[in-house]
Design a protein around this motif. Structure first.
Motif, PDB file in Angstrom:
ATOM      1  N   GLN B 179       0.836  -1.193   0.000  1.00  0.00           N
ATOM      2  CA  GLN B 179       0.000   0.000   0.000  1.00  0.00           C
ATOM      3  C   GLN B 179       0.875   1.249   0.000  1.00  0.00           C
ATOM      4  N   LEU B 180       2.028   1.131   0.654  1.00  0.00           N
ATOM      5  CA  LEU B 180       2.978   2.238   0.666  1.00  0.00           C
ATOM      6  C   LEU B 180       3.369   2.619  -0.759  1.00  0.00           C
ATOM      7  N   TYR B 182       1.617   2.289  -3.514  1.00  0.00           N
ATOM      8  CA  TYR B 182       0.542   3.063  -4.134  1.00  0.00           C
ATOM      9  C   TYR B 182       0.599   4.509  -3.656  1.00  0.00           C
ATOM     10  N   GLY B 183       0.795   4.657  -2.356  1.00  0.00           N
ATOM     11  CA  GLY B 183       0.847   6.010  -1.790  1.00  0.00           C
ATOM     12  C   GLY B 183       1.994   6.810  -2.385  1.00  0.00           C
ATOM     13  N   ALA B 185       3.378   6.396  -5.257  1.00  0.00           N
ATOM     14  CA  ALA B 185       3.094   6.713  -6.660  1.00  0.00           C
ATOM     15  C   ALA B 185       2.147   7.909  -6.775  1.00  0.00           C
ATOM     16  N   THR B 186       1.195   7.994  -5.858  1.00  0.00           N
ATOM     17  CA  THR B 186       0.266   9.137  -5.934  1.00  0.00           C
ATOM     18  C   THR B 186       0.987  10.441  -5.607  1.00  0.00           C
ATOM     19  N   ALA B 194      -3.668  13.308  -4.203  1.00  0.00           N
ATOM     20  CA  ALA B 194      -3.366  12.251  -3.239  1.00  0.00           C
ATOM     21  C   ALA B 194      -4.006  12.569  -1.889  1.00  0.00           C
ATOM     22  N   VAL B 199      -4.548  10.198   1.215  1.00  0.00           N
ATOM     23  CA  VAL B 199      -3.151   9.798   1.391  1.00  0.00           C
ATOM     24  C   VAL B 199      -2.431  10.812   2.301  1.00  0.00           C
ATOM     25  N   PRO B 200      -1.885  10.350   3.419  1.00  0.00           N
ATOM     26  CA  PRO B 200      -1.159  11.264   4.307  1.00  0.00           C
ATOM     27  C   PRO B 200       0.224  11.549   3.715  1.00  0.00           C
ATOM     28  N   LEU B 204       4.075   9.831   4.517  1.00  0.00           N
ATOM     29  CA  LEU B 204       4.660   8.894   3.547  1.00  0.00           C
ATOM     30  C   LEU B 204       6.013   9.379   3.047  1.00  0.00           C
TER      31      LEU B 204
END
Ligand SMILES: Nc1ncnc2c1ncn2[C@@H]1O[C@H](COP(=O)(O)OP(=O)(O)O)[C@@H](O)[C@H]1O
Ligand SMILES: [Mg+2]
Lengths: 246, 314
Positions: B179-180, B182-183, B185-186, B194, B199-200, B204
């Motif tokens: 999941q990290l 994906y985060g 990449a956003t 994001a 998304v924090p 991240l």
């Protein structure tokens, strides 16, 4: 007085340098309500959305959501509380597939909120459901660069819905859509509304606004000049003047 | 492929590389191989921040040097085994990475990169003026004659760097698929969108700077025992910053395999050039290749392969 207010904005002000984009805006949206927000280009509608969702920080006034002051919260915290919005100019994650674009709010909002992980199958189900809702099911594996502007707007809306919000703000999601596509999106929003989701629709297509809204608020030059039943607002001479004066 | 399976395969490949190198019966292989492995770690570490989240760090040398100087410092007090020194170097530079993140991650784009460059300058100035670790004159580290288990010290160091490369690559791959990933990449694509998707981003990015910095420091920790003499100018050298950026860019920044390919390719070319021409041309070669790739294949070798496959697939 309105106990079930989901969103309560008081005296919201925002300036860009010396330019006053929002000037003491009050707005109240009840739980489950369908509100249309209209106004000429540049009147501050998107800026208002940005201030509500934490993308921009307002200098004056305050925003209460679900009974809680959210002025200090950053954007992702507000999203997790149940605020979701689509961007007027689509902002897809260009490096991720269409399905993965929808995975992001599922992972980072729905997971985080519920404190549990979806299984792979649940994740696929959810993504598929939202893609079908906006008619992008056959594009799941494509990338944003493969989509048309209209499809990008649909993706934008799907991503906001995937965050399973209490309040959904659609910022001109229908621009450029054909008559039947506008009807599709309206039907979609109506279904969301039936599920109890509160919706603010920002739109220039008056047919859509009138069909959708239980109430209409009008923003002109950063000020709210009218707020009431759609028919009453449309007959308001001040509103007429603002639109004719364009 | 599950991460545990991937790790196992990586270990097997690593073992093959080690025994292959032993088979050659030439110590030079280990000296050159150590440097290439070190670049694999640095390039992979850089890519976790620079490739996955899009924040370009010009300060690789600072993190590398932090690891190296942690080792020098501890060596002066009480020599410890290299694996322990690697952990210490990783903790020190991971903490500095976190701190740098806090100070600079509200800056976007070029401003962040300039701030990382400034960090490198500040750290170098501190080291130059710190006589306990040798100051500007540098410090000698006497390498032990024999190593635990293996005997030959350079083979031992090669093996350690090989293990570190496997750890770094596995880490990068795990991140990429989690999941990290994906985060991250956003964040690379659009931070505003994001945040709007929950998304924090700041948290991240801090995770990325910490992991990236820690791995760079781990790559630097064994360096004093390899080189025998550590001084600030070369330890903070431009080569680390340039290579750790060029290798992922040339290989491709979106996947763990890009920095690996880039590091093997550029690392080998430089080792060959050092022997056949002179080490002075190394940076020139890297610079020219980087410019060529940025113009011709901005997505690196991986991008080229993907485009080729897509065009063939219709
Ligand atoms: N980031 C910004 N910086 C400066 N001015 C802005 C910014 N965003 C919006 N504006 C200005 O604020 C006004 C309101 O814009 P906006 O909220 O986008 O209007 P609307 O959505 O109603 O068309 C416009 O005059 C616009 O130029
Ligand atoms: Mg707008």
């Amino acid at each position: 007085m309105m106990a079930q207010a989901l969103l309560d904005i008081v005296g919201l002000s925002k300036r860009f340098g010396g330019f006053v984009a929002l000037d003491g805006v009050d707005l109240n949206v009840k739980q489950g309500e369908r509100l249309g927000l209209i106004g000429p280009n540049g009147s501050g509608k998107s800026t208002l959305v940005n201030c509500i969702c934490g993308t921009l920080h307002n200098e004056g006034g305050s925003v209460k959501f679900d009974g809680k002051k959210i002025d200090g919260l950053i954007a992702h915290q507000r999203t997790r509380l149940g605020l979701a919005r689509s961007f007027q100019l689509p902002r897809p994650f260009v490096g991720l597939s269409i399905a993965d674009n929808l995975r992001v709010p599922l992972i980072y909002t729905v997971h985080a909120r519920e404190g549990r992980r979806f299984t792979r199958a649940e994740m696929e189900d959810h993504c598929g459901e939202f893609l079908r809702l906006v008619g992008l099911a056959d594009k799941a594996k494509k990338f944003p660069r493969d989509l048309s502007m209209v499809e990008l707007r649909k993706l934008e809306l799907a991503r906001a819905m995937a965050a399973e919000p209490k309040l959904l703000i659609a910022d001109e999601a229908m621009a450029g859509l054909s008559h039947s596509e506008v009807d599709d999106i309206l039907a979609l929003l109506a279904r969301l509304s039936e599920r109890g989701i509160t919706i603010i629709l920002i739109e220039h297509i008056m047919r859509a606004v009138m069909a959708f809204s239980q109430r209409v608020a009008v923003l002109v030059s950063g000020k709210k000049i009218a707020d009431g039943l759609p028919q009453d607002v449309m007959r308001d001479p001040e509103v007429e003047r603002a639109y004719l004066g364009q | 492929m599950r991460s545990s399976v991937f790790f196992l395969i990586a270990v097997l490949v690593g073992a093959a590389v080690f025994f292959g190198a032993r088979f050659v019966h030439n110590e030079y292989i280990f000296f050159a191989g150590f440097v290439i492995l070190q670049f694999i770690v640095l390039a992979t570490a850089w890519n976790i921040l620079g490739g996955y989240t899009g924040y370009v760090n010009f300060g690789t040398a600072a993190f590398f040097a932090l690891g190296a100087y942690s080792t020098v410092f501890i060596h002066k007090l009480y020599p410890l085994p290299i694996p322990v020194l690697i952990l210490i170097g990783g903790v020190v530079s991971g903490i500095v990475g976190l701190g740098m993140g806090y100070l600079t991650l509200r800056l976007r784009g070029a401003f962040f990169s300039i701030a990382t460059l400034a960090l490198a300058v500040v750290l170098q100035t501190l080291i130059v003026n710190w006589t306990f670790v040798g100051g500007s004159r540098g410090a000698y580290i006497i390498r032990p004659a024999t190593a635990p288990l293996i005997g030959n010290y350079i083979e031992y160091m090669f093996l350690i760097m090989l293990a570190l490369a496997i750890v770094a690559i596995t880490t990068a791959r795990v991140i990429e698929r989690s999941q990290l990933g994906y985060g991250f990449a956003t964040i690379r694509d659009d931070e505003v969108a994001a945040e709007a998707s929950g998304v924090p981003t700041l948290r991240l990015k801090l995770i990325a700077t910490t992991i990236s910095g820690a791995l760079m420091g781990m790559a630097g920790a064994p360096f004093p025992y390899y080189i025998g003499y550590v001084e600030p100018t070369s330890t903070f050298g431009l080569a680390y910053a340039v290579n750790s950026i060029a290798m992922p860019m040339i290989g491709g920044t979106t996947s763990w395999i890009g920095p690996l390919i880039g590091a093997i390719l550029l690392g080998t070319i430089q080792q060959v050039a050092t022997v056949t021409i002179s080490s002075a041309v190394n940076l020139l070669i890297v610079g020219l290749l980087l410019v060529a790739f940025v113009i011709i294949a901005p997505k690196g070798l991986i991008g080229l392969v993907q485009d080729f496959r897509r065009s063939r697939g219709g």
